[in-house]
Design an enzyme around this catalytic site. Structure first.
Site, PDB file in Angstrom:
ATOM      1  N   SER A 136       0.858  -1.135  -0.003  1.00 41.09           N
ATOM      2  CA  SER A 136       0.002  -0.061  -0.232  1.00 41.09           C
ATOM      3  C   SER A 136       0.904   1.176  -0.004  1.00 41.09           C
ATOM      4  O   SER A 136       2.066   1.341   0.466  1.00 41.09           O
ATOM      5  CB  SER A 136      -0.966   0.179   1.325  1.00 41.09           C
ATOM      6  OG  SER A 136      -1.682   1.247   1.539  1.00 41.09           O
ATOM      7  N   TYR A 149      -1.594  -0.837  10.631  1.00 44.16           N
ATOM      8  CA  TYR A 149      -1.759  -1.271   9.021  1.00 44.16           C
ATOM      9  C   TYR A 149      -0.408  -0.895   8.320  1.00 44.16           C
ATOM     10  O   TYR A 149       0.010  -1.654   7.541  1.00 44.16           O
ATOM     11  CB  TYR A 149      -3.067  -0.485   8.610  1.00 44.16           C
ATOM     12  CG  TYR A 149      -3.234  -0.727   7.197  1.00 44.16           C
ATOM     13  CD1 TYR A 149      -3.617  -2.132   6.630  1.00 44.16           C
ATOM     14  CD2 TYR A 149      -3.051   0.301   6.327  1.00 44.16           C
ATOM     15  CE1 TYR A 149      -4.003  -2.259   5.404  1.00 44.16           C
ATOM     16  CE2 TYR A 149      -3.132   0.035   4.946  1.00 44.16           C
ATOM     17  CZ  TYR A 149      -3.478  -1.376   4.380  1.00 44.16           C
ATOM     18  OH  TYR A 149      -3.608  -1.452   3.168  1.00 44.16           O
TER      19      TYR A 149
END
Length: 252
Positions: A136, A149
């Site tokens: 990401s 995350y």
């Protein structure tokens, strides 16, 4: 070019879109996920000759090994692994975060990914295939509430780079795919089912879609075998980089 791809998290979003994209091009797909009914629906849609469903929780390392060892002969020659399955905890700052929710994310995004990769590497090396790891932009750009995350996605990126080193001389390609805002079920799951929050996040900004990323993943997987994309970062045009935060008038 066609072959067999193993896709984790194939029940929704980028995983489901990728299963459809590869199957449409004649690939065999092994799709994993926790939601049996969704896997069965996808298998019914694509056909048993195209999709082999595996009900699998990425946090269960023993089950991962058993599932890979038990692949049927028609799906045993895995050319590409797409490590797509992932979770994100709610966006509380760390001083307020629930530790158990954080552990679930770490176990899924890191431990499960490593376990699947290790289990499949002998087959992928034999086939001179590829490992595609979904990281990401959070691996690079920090944001409030993203510590766990983003930390897991930074691991995925670095794991990909170092795995590339380990695969030197084997012919295996390794890529870290690092997308920005893509409208899927991701935010709904992260907010505990709050669709309104997801709709508000993506409103009027033309985000990327799961199909956009599936097309990109298919392109990477089907490049000539002497080419390797080390990392690829993608954002919608409407998303760019934020400035630094400044807290003013704070007491020492």
């Amino acid at each position: 070019m066609s072959g067999t791809i193993f896709i984790t998290g194939a029940t929704a979003g980028i995983g489901a879109a990728s299963a459809r994209r590869f199957a449409a091009a004649g690939w065999k797909v092994i799709g994993t996920g926790r939601r049996r009914e969704r896997l069965e629906a996808l298998a019914s849609e694509l056909g048993p000759e195209r999709l082999h469903p595996l009900v699998l929780d990425m946090r269960d390392v023993d089950a991962i090994g058993a599932a890979v060892a038990g692949l049927p002969a028609a799906f045993a020659d895995v050319d590409v692994l797409l490590n797509n399955a992932g979770l994100a905890p709610p966006m509380e700052p760390q001083q307020e975060a629930d530790l158990e929710a954080s552990r679930q994310v770490i176990d899924t995004n890191i431990t499960g990914l490593v376990a699947v990769t290790r289990a499949l590497l002998p087959r992928i090396i034999k086939r001179k295939g590829a490992v595609l790891n979904l990281s990401s932009v959070a691996a690079t750009y920090p944001y409030r509430g993203g510590a766990v995350y983003a930390g897991t996605k930074a691991f995925v990126r670095q794991f990909s780079l170092d795995l590339r080193c380990d695969m030197h001389g084997t012919g295996v390609r390794v890529t870290s795919i690092e997308p920005g805002m893509a409208e899927t079920e991701f935010t709904i799951v992260r907010t505990g089912g709050d669709k309104a929050a997801s709709d508000a996040l993506y409103a009027n900004m033309n985000p990327m879609t799961a199909d956009d990323l599936a097309d990109t993943l298919f392109w990477i997987a089907t490049l000539p075998p002497h080419l390797n994309i080390n990392t690829i970062e993608l954002m919608p045009v409407s998303q760019s980089f934020a400035g630094f935060q400044i807290a003013r008038n704070e007491q020492p």
